[in-house]
Scaffold this motif. Sequence first.
Motif, PDB file in Angstrom:
ATOM      1  N   ALA A 336     -41.331  76.043 -28.507  1.00  0.00           N
ATOM      2  CA  ALA A 336     -40.224  75.480 -29.278  1.00  0.00           C
ATOM      3  C   ALA A 336     -39.271  74.796 -28.301  1.00  0.00           C
ATOM      4  O   ALA A 336     -39.079  75.285 -27.181  1.00  0.00           O
ATOM      5  CB  ALA A 336     -39.502  76.572 -30.052  1.00  0.00           C
ATOM      6  N   PRO A 337     -38.663  73.679 -28.696  1.00  0.00           N
ATOM      7  CA  PRO A 337     -37.762  72.972 -27.772  1.00  0.00           C
ATOM      8  C   PRO A 337     -36.460  73.708 -27.514  1.00  0.00           C
ATOM      9  O   PRO A 337     -35.832  73.518 -26.485  1.00  0.00           O
ATOM     10  CB  PRO A 337     -37.518  71.634 -28.479  1.00  0.00           C
ATOM     11  CG  PRO A 337     -37.771  71.915 -29.923  1.00  0.00           C
ATOM     12  CD  PRO A 337     -38.857  72.945 -29.948  1.00  0.00           C
ATOM     13  N   GLN A 338     -36.033  74.547 -28.466  1.00  0.00           N
ATOM     14  CA  GLN A 338     -34.820  75.338 -28.281  1.00  0.00           C
ATOM     15  C   GLN A 338     -35.141  76.825 -28.418  1.00  0.00           C
ATOM     16  O   GLN A 338     -35.850  77.220 -29.344  1.00  0.00           O
ATOM     17  CB  GLN A 338     -33.743  74.976 -29.310  1.00  0.00           C
ATOM     18  CG  GLN A 338     -33.128  73.613 -29.109  1.00  0.00           C
ATOM     19  CD  GLN A 338     -33.888  72.548 -29.859  1.00  0.00           C
ATOM     20  OE1 GLN A 338     -34.263  72.744 -31.014  1.00  0.00           O
ATOM     21  NE2 GLN A 338     -34.135  71.414 -29.221  1.00  0.00           N
ATOM     22  N   LEU A 339     -34.619  77.608 -27.488  1.00  0.00           N
ATOM     23  CA  LEU A 339     -34.845  79.049 -27.509  1.00  0.00           C
ATOM     24  C   LEU A 339     -33.502  79.761 -27.598  1.00  0.00           C
ATOM     25  O   LEU A 339     -32.677  79.679 -26.682  1.00  0.00           O
ATOM     26  CB  LEU A 339     -35.588  79.478 -26.236  1.00  0.00           C
ATOM     27  CG  LEU A 339     -35.939  80.965 -26.116  1.00  0.00           C
ATOM     28  CD1 LEU A 339     -36.806  81.408 -27.285  1.00  0.00           C
ATOM     29  CD2 LEU A 339     -36.660  81.226 -24.788  1.00  0.00           C
ATOM     30  N   ASP A 340     -33.285  80.432 -28.724  1.00  0.00           N
ATOM     31  CA  ASP A 340     -32.033  81.150 -28.961  1.00  0.00           C
ATOM     32  C   ASP A 340     -32.227  82.613 -28.577  1.00  0.00           C
ATOM     33  O   ASP A 340     -32.961  83.352 -29.226  1.00  0.00           O
ATOM     34  CB  ASP A 340     -31.661  81.038 -30.442  1.00  0.00           C
ATOM     35  CG  ASP A 340     -30.278  81.619 -30.746  1.00  0.00           C
ATOM     36  OD1 ASP A 340     -29.712  82.306 -29.873  1.00  0.00           O
ATOM     37  OD2 ASP A 340     -29.771  81.380 -31.853  1.00  0.00           O
ATOM     38  N   LEU A 341     -31.559  83.044 -27.499  1.00  0.00           N
ATOM     39  CA  LEU A 341     -31.682  84.421 -27.025  1.00  0.00           C
ATOM     40  C   LEU A 341     -30.576  85.331 -27.569  1.00  0.00           C
ATOM     41  O   LEU A 341     -30.548  86.517 -27.254  1.00  0.00           O
ATOM     42  CB  LEU A 341     -31.690  84.447 -25.491  1.00  0.00           C
ATOM     43  CG  LEU A 341     -32.902  83.771 -24.841  1.00  0.00           C
ATOM     44  CD1 LEU A 341     -32.861  83.942 -23.326  1.00  0.00           C
ATOM     45  CD2 LEU A 341     -34.209  84.322 -25.391  1.00  0.00           C
ATOM     46  N   GLY A 342     -29.690  84.768 -28.363  1.00  0.00           N
ATOM     47  CA  GLY A 342     -28.709  85.583 -29.062  1.00  0.00           C
ATOM     48  C   GLY A 342     -27.631  86.198 -28.173  1.00  0.00           C
ATOM     49  O   GLY A 342     -27.472  85.851 -27.010  1.00  0.00           O
ATOM     50  N   PHE A 343     -26.890  87.136 -28.738  1.00  0.00           N
ATOM     51  CA  PHE A 343     -25.784  87.810 -28.060  1.00  0.00           C
ATOM     52  C   PHE A 343     -25.603  89.165 -28.741  1.00  0.00           C
ATOM     53  O   PHE A 343     -26.219  89.448 -29.776  1.00  0.00           O
ATOM     54  CB  PHE A 343     -24.503  86.983 -28.161  1.00  0.00           C
ATOM     55  CG  PHE A 343     -24.123  86.646 -29.570  1.00  0.00           C
ATOM     56  CD1 PHE A 343     -23.342  87.510 -30.341  1.00  0.00           C
ATOM     57  CD2 PHE A 343     -24.550  85.467 -30.161  1.00  0.00           C
ATOM     58  CE1 PHE A 343     -23.025  87.221 -31.654  1.00  0.00           C
ATOM     59  CE2 PHE A 343     -24.223  85.162 -31.478  1.00  0.00           C
ATOM     60  CZ  PHE A 343     -23.459  86.042 -32.219  1.00  0.00           C
ATOM     61  N   GLU A 344     -24.724  89.986 -28.171  1.00  0.00           N
ATOM     62  CA  GLU A 344     -24.497  91.328 -28.727  1.00  0.00           C
ATOM     63  C   GLU A 344     -23.024  91.691 -28.654  1.00  0.00           C
ATOM     64  O   GLU A 344     -22.387  91.491 -27.598  1.00  0.00           O
ATOM     65  CB  GLU A 344     -25.322  92.359 -27.942  1.00  0.00           C
ATOM     66  CG  GLU A 344     -25.128  93.790 -28.399  1.00  0.00           C
ATOM     67  CD  GLU A 344     -25.831  94.797 -27.477  1.00  0.00           C
ATOM     68  OE1 GLU A 344     -25.683  96.006 -27.734  1.00  0.00           O
ATOM     69  OE2 GLU A 344     -26.519  94.367 -26.530  1.00  0.00           O
ATOM     70  N   ILE A 345     -22.466  92.183 -29.745  1.00  0.00           N
ATOM     71  CA  ILE A 345     -21.095  92.689 -29.724  1.00  0.00           C
ATOM     72  C   ILE A 345     -21.150  94.127 -29.177  1.00  0.00           C
ATOM     73  O   ILE A 345     -21.809  94.994 -29.750  1.00  0.00           O
ATOM     74  CB  ILE A 345     -20.471  92.701 -31.133  1.00  0.00           C
ATOM     75  CG1 ILE A 345     -20.472  91.299 -31.736  1.00  0.00           C
ATOM     76  CG2 ILE A 345     -19.060  93.293 -31.086  1.00  0.00           C
ATOM     77  CD1 ILE A 345     -19.630  90.295 -30.951  1.00  0.00           C
ATOM     78  N   VAL A 346     -20.476  94.363 -28.079  1.00  0.00           N
ATOM     79  CA  VAL A 346     -20.436  95.681 -27.449  1.00  0.00           C
ATOM     80  C   VAL A 346     -19.070  96.300 -27.730  1.00  0.00           C
ATOM     81  O   VAL A 346     -18.064  95.897 -27.130  1.00  0.00           O
ATOM     82  CB  VAL A 346     -20.707  95.591 -25.934  1.00  0.00           C
ATOM     83  CG1 VAL A 346     -20.674  96.983 -25.314  1.00  0.00           C
ATOM     84  CG2 VAL A 346     -22.047  94.915 -25.658  1.00  0.00           C
ATOM     85  N   GLN A 347     -19.033  97.252 -28.631  1.00  0.00           N
ATOM     86  CA  GLN A 347     -17.764  97.888 -28.981  1.00  0.00           C
ATOM     87  C   GLN A 347     -17.466  99.048 -28.019  1.00  0.00           C
ATOM     88  O   GLN A 347     -18.282  99.958 -27.852  1.00  0.00           O
ATOM     89  CB  GLN A 347     -17.767  98.402 -30.407  1.00  0.00           C
ATOM     90  CG  GLN A 347     -16.423  99.037 -30.801  1.00  0.00           C
ATOM     91  CD  GLN A 347     -16.340  99.385 -32.279  1.00  0.00           C
ATOM     92  OE1 GLN A 347     -17.320  99.267 -32.993  1.00  0.00           O
ATOM     93  NE2 GLN A 347     -15.148  99.803 -32.720  1.00  0.00           N
ATOM     94  N   ARG A 348     -16.285  98.985 -27.419  1.00  0.00           N
ATOM     95  CA  ARG A 348     -15.839 100.052 -26.518  1.00  0.00           C
ATOM     96  C   ARG A 348     -14.443 100.486 -26.962  1.00  0.00           C
ATOM     97  O   ARG A 348     -14.057 100.264 -28.105  1.00  0.00           O
ATOM     98  CB  ARG A 348     -15.888  99.580 -25.062  1.00  0.00           C
ATOM     99  CG  ARG A 348     -17.289  99.217 -24.577  1.00  0.00           C
ATOM    100  CD  ARG A 348     -17.331  99.076 -23.054  1.00  0.00           C
ATOM    101  NE  ARG A 348     -18.669  98.752 -22.563  1.00  0.00           N
ATOM    102  CZ  ARG A 348     -19.018  97.567 -22.073  1.00  0.00           C
ATOM    103  NH1 ARG A 348     -18.133  96.578 -22.006  1.00  0.00           N
ATOM    104  NH2 ARG A 348     -20.252  97.358 -21.641  1.00  0.00           N
ATOM    105  N   GLN A 349     -13.690 101.075 -26.059  1.00  0.00           N
ATOM    106  CA  GLN A 349     -12.431 101.726 -26.420  1.00  0.00           C
ATOM    107  C   GLN A 349     -11.261 100.774 -26.682  1.00  0.00           C
ATOM    108  O   GLN A 349     -10.254 101.178 -27.249  1.00  0.00           O
ATOM    109  CB  GLN A 349     -12.026 102.709 -25.334  1.00  0.00           C
ATOM    110  CG  GLN A 349     -13.038 103.832 -25.123  1.00  0.00           C
ATOM    111  CD  GLN A 349     -12.765 104.622 -23.847  1.00  0.00           C
ATOM    112  OE1 GLN A 349     -11.990 104.177 -22.981  1.00  0.00           O
ATOM    113  NE2 GLN A 349     -13.386 105.780 -23.716  1.00  0.00           N
ATOM    114  N   SER A 350     -11.355  99.523 -26.281  1.00  0.00           N
ATOM    115  CA  SER A 350     -10.196  98.621 -26.364  1.00  0.00           C
ATOM    116  C   SER A 350      -9.982  98.025 -27.746  1.00  0.00           C
ATOM    117  O   SER A 350      -8.996  97.313 -27.961  1.00  0.00           O
ATOM    118  CB  SER A 350     -10.313  97.489 -25.334  1.00  0.00           C
ATOM    119  OG  SER A 350     -11.403  96.629 -25.664  1.00  0.00           O
ATOM    120  N   THR A 351     -10.894  98.316 -28.702  1.00  0.00           N
ATOM    121  CA  THR A 351     -10.682  97.817 -30.075  1.00  0.00           C
ATOM    122  C   THR A 351     -10.851  98.962 -31.082  1.00  0.00           C
ATOM    123  O   THR A 351     -11.417  99.988 -30.778  1.00  0.00           O
ATOM    124  CB  THR A 351     -11.687  96.707 -30.429  1.00  0.00           C
ATOM    125  OG1 THR A 351     -13.046  97.235 -30.370  1.00  0.00           O
ATOM    126  CG2 THR A 351     -11.553  95.548 -29.471  1.00  0.00           C
TER     127      THR A 351
END
Length: 351
Positions: A336-351
Amino acid sequence: MSNATSSSSKAVKSLRATGRITLSDVARAAGVSPSTVSRALRGERAVDPALIERVQVVSSKLGYVPDPAARALASQRSDHVAILIPLLSNALFVDLLDAAQKTLRAAGFQTLMGVTHYDASEEEQLLREQLLHRPAGLLVTGLDHNPVTRKLMESSQVPCVHLMDLPAADRDAAPYCVGFRQTDAGAAMTRHLLQTGRKRIAFAAAQLDPRVMQRLYGWRSALQEAGVYEPTLEFLNPAPSSLALGGVLFEQIMQQRPAVDAIFFCNDDLAQGALMAALRLGIGVPSQVAIAGFNDLTGSDQMLPTLTTVRTPRAQIGEAAAHMLLSLMRGEAPAAPQLDLGFEIVQRQST
């Protein structure tokens, strides 16, 4: 004395007049053709391992150093890949570069790096200089380039893969690229803050490069969807991102907009600086104001409190982009000409 040793001695003597070891000298000393020497030194699998070892021994004894300019002239391309990145002071690009370089080196390619400093004119000049070396391929950060740079990439006919960004879904003739959608990541973090009950969410940014502005657009979109968007909660500073600037921005926001209950910083270094400023000022995080960052840089999981952030796959992007470029350089079409590797929301103590 073996024939190889005798030939090697003769080659050394013949070089005293010229002062430079050539590929032909190594070939004579090893008793093979120059093309075989070239393939052996590149470590091609089709060459017998014993022959590769013999050529390497002779090459080392003679002190042969390959001439990349001559090789590029003969083959119309070199065995190096040009890489353009914005900064080396940002761990984001260091991780990306390291992964790409390891992948390319394993395939027999060297890397020639250029640092653009987020300057379109500097990027254009670096590309001109690197194209003079006839690179086998290009890895270029981002999709936002001036018209001259885009024209240079197209007219060079050098295989090129773009890093970190993906084009709009409806864009025609999109380039080869590996990354994730920055706008989607910005919106996802904003929605996370909304889900924790925050309503007055500020966006604080530095550098203001295209990827930062896409995150800003994602923040805006999410707040507009929720009906709580306030233009006055945008705090944009074109200065380079840093811990110190993060502290300055945090103090500015808390002084000018004390009712803010969350701040989304465009980079982790800004967010880390904000957490330090909050601790110094006695402002509770997250009890008084939540703080979130972007990229999950080193140290974010060690802050007090630990930092909620968007984890981005920069090493995986570097590796995958290098593999895509290797396919293009072999004349193969990637899956495929475009490869989407995504992202991740990492919830920790600051929210």
